[in-house]
Design a protein around this motif. Structure first.
Motif, PDB file in Angstrom:
ATOM      1  N   GLU A 221      43.004  38.667  37.444  1.00 26.89           N
ATOM      2  CA  GLU A 221      42.842  39.957  36.627  1.00 26.89           C
ATOM      3  C   GLU A 221      42.657  41.069  37.682  1.00 26.89           C
ATOM      4  OE1 GLU A 221      39.089  41.758  34.290  1.00 26.89           O
ATOM      5  OE2 GLU A 221      38.986  39.705  35.154  1.00 26.89           O
ATOM      6  N   LEU A 222      42.203  40.773  38.835  1.00 23.37           N
ATOM      7  CA  LEU A 222      41.899  42.083  39.607  1.00 23.37           C
ATOM      8  C   LEU A 222      43.053  42.514  40.308  1.00 23.37           C
ATOM      9  CD1 LEU A 222      38.176  41.123  41.298  1.00 23.37           C
ATOM     10  CD2 LEU A 222      38.812  42.455  39.353  1.00 23.37           C
ATOM     11  N   ARG A 224      46.088  42.209  38.976  1.00 24.81           N
ATOM     12  CA  ARG A 224      46.856  43.250  37.828  1.00 24.81           C
ATOM     13  C   ARG A 224      46.050  44.473  37.740  1.00 24.81           C
ATOM     14  NH1 ARG A 224      46.589  38.247  35.249  1.00 24.81           N
ATOM     15  NH2 ARG A 224      44.830  39.029  33.733  1.00 24.81           N
ATOM     16  N   ARG A 225      44.873  44.622  37.715  1.00 27.07           N
ATOM     17  CA  ARG A 225      44.039  45.847  37.318  1.00 27.07           C
ATOM     18  C   ARG A 225      43.766  46.931  38.579  1.00 27.07           C
ATOM     19  NH1 ARG A 225      38.215  44.448  34.980  1.00 27.07           N
ATOM     20  NH2 ARG A 225      38.310  46.618  35.179  1.00 27.07           N
ATOM     21  N   PHE A 226      43.712  46.139  39.678  1.00 26.07           N
ATOM     22  CA  PHE A 226      43.738  47.086  40.889  1.00 26.07           C
ATOM     23  C   PHE A 226      44.767  47.099  41.874  1.00 26.07           C
ATOM     24  CE2 PHE A 226      39.508  46.182  38.944  1.00 26.07           C
ATOM     25  CZ  PHE A 226      38.876  47.313  38.916  1.00 26.07           C
ATOM     26  N   HIS A 419      33.083  46.247  33.478  1.00 25.75           N
ATOM     27  CA  HIS A 419      34.092  45.639  34.072  1.00 25.75           C
ATOM     28  C   HIS A 419      34.235  44.124  34.078  1.00 25.75           C
ATOM     29  CE1 HIS A 419      36.092  49.124  36.235  1.00 25.75           C
ATOM     30  NE2 HIS A 419      34.854  49.360  36.524  1.00 25.75           N
ATOM     31  N   ASN A 422      35.819  41.724  29.615  1.00 25.98           N
ATOM     32  CA  ASN A 422      36.731  40.942  29.300  1.00 25.98           C
ATOM     33  C   ASN A 422      36.789  39.426  30.001  1.00 25.98           C
ATOM     34  OD1 ASN A 422      38.036  42.816  27.835  1.00 25.98           O
ATOM     35  ND2 ASN A 422      39.235  43.885  29.395  1.00 25.98           N
ATOM     36  N   TYR A 423      36.170  39.555  31.217  1.00 32.81           N
ATOM     37  CA  TYR A 423      36.171  38.200  31.706  1.00 32.81           C
ATOM     38  C   TYR A 423      35.006  37.243  31.266  1.00 32.81           C
ATOM     39  CZ  TYR A 423      33.716  35.310  35.334  1.00 32.81           C
ATOM     40  OH  TYR A 423      33.302  34.056  36.210  1.00 32.81           O
TER      41      TYR A 423
END
Length: 442
Positions: A221-222, A224-226, A419, A422-423
Motif C-alpha cells: 500500500e505504501l 503505491r501511495r507514496f 492514513h 483503509n488498512y
C-alpha cells in the motif's frame, strides 16, 4: 570516562519515578510468596499516577479520569443499590501486573547505549526494501521489546531528517501487528489473565500469518501511495537480532524449566530488568546505579499516559464486573453462546470504539466482564481480543503507539488514524475470515 551530568529533575517527577520503580520491585517480590502486603503494588502505582496527573496529555487525562470515575461510581452503586460486598482496600489492583510488566520492559533501554554512546542496530536503506525493513525490524524487535523499539528504529531513521508519513506508518503498523501473536505484549498479558484456558498454539497459528499479511499489505500500500525512492528505511543485521532472540530464549527457558509456575508476563517482569542490570555491571556498580537512577528519573515518569490508562481501565473493569454480578446475581451474560457471529460483533465494536478514541484495553476488559466463557470458548475470545487490539491500536488516535509517535515525532493521532483507515478496513476483513476459520477448527 566520567559519568554524564544529571539534568535538573522536578521533585514530583522524581518521587513518581521512584514509586513506579517501587511498584515493580514489590511486584517481583510477590513472586517469591514472601511478601505479605497484597495491595501495596497498586497503591504505589496509583500514587505515582496521581503525582504525574497534571503532566498527562489533556485528552488522555480526561479519558483516564472518566474511566476511573465510572469504575468507582459502579462500585458505589453495586454497594448501595444491590448490597454487594466490596473489598475497598483492593479496588486499585486492576491491571497492576500489566503496568509492572511495562515498567520492567522499559529497562530494556539500559541494554546497549552504554557510556552514553548510541549504537542503533542495522543500516539504513531506501525505497521498498527500506520500508519492508522498517516494518520487519519494528515487528521482530517489538515483539520482544514492545514500544521501546519504535524509538530505537525511529530515532535511527530521524538522523536523515524528520520522519515522513510512510516511515511513521511503518513504525505504527510494524509494532501494532505484533499484538496478534507475541507473548511479550501487554495485550497478551491482559488476555492470558482474562482467558487462562486459551490455547496459545492456536493463537500463534492464526495470528502470526495474519501479522505477516499485515506487513505485505503495508509495504504494498505504501509503495503505491507514496514515492519511496528517497525514503530511509531500516535494515536488520544479525547483531540486531541477537538480543531479542536471546531474550526470547531466556523467557522460554524460565517458563519451562526454571520457574514453570510463573506466567510469561511474570517472567518478563523480573527477567528483562534483571538482564538489563547484569549487562551494565561489567562497567561497575556505580555506573549501573547511575543508569538505573537516570532511568527512574526520566524514562519512568514519561510512561504516565500509558500507566494511567491501564490503571483506570482496570478500575473500570472491576467496577463494571462487580455491578453486573450484583445486579444480575451472576446469571446475566452478554451472549448466551460466544460463536463466530458474536466474535465478529465484539471485534467490530472494540475497533470502532478505538477509532472513537478509546484504548482497546477498555473494550476488551468490558467485553470480558460481560461474558461467562467455558474453556472451549476462551481461545476464540483471546483471538478476538488480540486482533481488535492490533487493529485498534494502529488506527486509534489515543492508542499508546500513536500517542508515543505524537509525543516523540510530532505527528497527530488524527493524521495517523486517517492514513490507517483503509488498512484497518482490510485487516478487519482478514480478521473476520480468520475468526470463521478458527471456529471451524475448534
Amino acid at each position: 570516562m566520567s559519568e554524564p551530568t544529571t539534568p535538573k529533575i522536578v521533585p514530583r517527577h522524581a518521587l513518581a519515578g521512584g514509586l513506579l520503580l517501587a511498584g515493580l520491585i514489590l511486584q517481583i517480590a510477590q513472586f517469591t510468596q514472601l511478601f505479605p502486603l497484597a495491595h501495596v503494588v497498586g497503591y504505589s502505582l496509583w500514587l505515582a499516577t496521581a503525582l504525574l496527573w497534571v503532566d498527562i496529555p489533556r485528552r488522555t487525562r480526561h479519558q483516564a479520569g472518566v474511566l476511573a470515575a465510572l469504575g468507582l461510581g459502579l462500585l458505589i452503586l453495586a454497594r448501595t443499590w444491590h448490597g454487594a460486598r466490596i473489598d475497598w482496600t483492593g479496588i486499585l489492583d486492576g491491571n497492576t501486573y500489566v503496568v509492572a510488566m511495562l515498567v520492567g520492559v522499559s529497562f530494556i533501554g539500559l541494554i546497549g547505549n552504554l557510556r552514553g554512546r548510541s549504537h542503533p542496530p542495522g543500516k539504513a536503506l531506501t525505497g521498498t526494501r527500506g520500508m519492508l525493513g522498517t516494518w520487519l525490524g519494528v515487528h521482530l524487535l517489538g515483539s520482544i521489546l514492545n514500544l521501546s523499539t519504535v524509538f530505537m528504529v525511529g530515532d535511527r531513521l530521524e538522523r536523515r531528517g524528520p520522519l515522513s508519513t510512510p516511515q511513521l506508518l511503518g513504525l505504527n503498523r510494524g509494532l501494532s501487528s505484533a499484538a496478534l501473536w507475541s507473548p511479550f505484549f501487554a495485550s497478551m498479558g491482559v488476555v492470558m489473565t482474562l482467558a487462562p484456558a486459551m490455547h496459545y498454539a492456536t493463537i500463534l497459528a492464526f495470528g502470526l500469518p495474519l501479522a505477516l499479511v499485515s506487513g505485505m499489505l503495508t509495504v504494498g500500500e505504501l509503495s503505491r501511495r507514496f514515492v519511496l525512492a528517497d525514503t530511509a528505511g531500516f535494515s536488520l543485521s544479525p547483531r540486531s537480532l541477537l538480543m531479542p532472540v536471546s531474550m526470547a530464549t531466556l523467557v522460554m527457558l524460565f517458563h519451562y524449566l526454571v520457574t514453570p509456575t510463573l506466567s510469561i508476563v511474570s517472567i518478563i517482569t523480573f527477567l528483562l530488568p534483571g538482564v538489563a542490570l547484569l549487562s551494565n555491571l561489567p562497567h561497575g556498580p556505580r555506573w549501573t546505579l547511575h543508569r538505573v537512577h537516570q532511568h527512574t528519573l526520566n524514562r519512568l515518569p514519561a510512561m504516565r499516559g500509558e500507566v494511567s490508562l491501564f490503571l483506570c481501565a482496570g478500575l473500570l473493569t472491576q467496577g463494571l464486573s462487580t455491578f453486573i454480578t450484583a445486579a444480575t446475581g451472576s446469571s446475566w451474560t452478554l451472549f448466551a453462546h460466544f460463536g463466530p457471529l458474536e466474535a465478529v460483533a465484539s471485534f467490530l465494536a472494540i475497533v470502532i470504539s478505538a477509532v472513537a478514541g478509546l484504548h482497546p484495553i477498555i473494550g476488551v476488559s468490558v467485553l470480558a466482564s460481560m461474558l461467562d466463557l467455558d474453556a472451549g470458548r476462551q481461545t476464540l475470545f483471546a483471538f478476538v481480543a488480540l486482533a481488535s487490539w492490533a487493529v485498534g491500536t494502529s488506527v486509534g488516535p489515543l492508542s499508546g503507539i500513536n500517542l508515543s509517535l505524537q509525543g516523540r515525532y510530532g505527528v497527530s493521532g488524527t493524521t495517523m488514524m486517517r492514513h490507517n483507515l483503509n488498512y484497518a478496513a482490510i485487516m478487519t476483513l482478514l480478521v473476520v475470515g480468520a475468526i470463521v476459520m478458527m471456529e471451524a477448527s475448534l
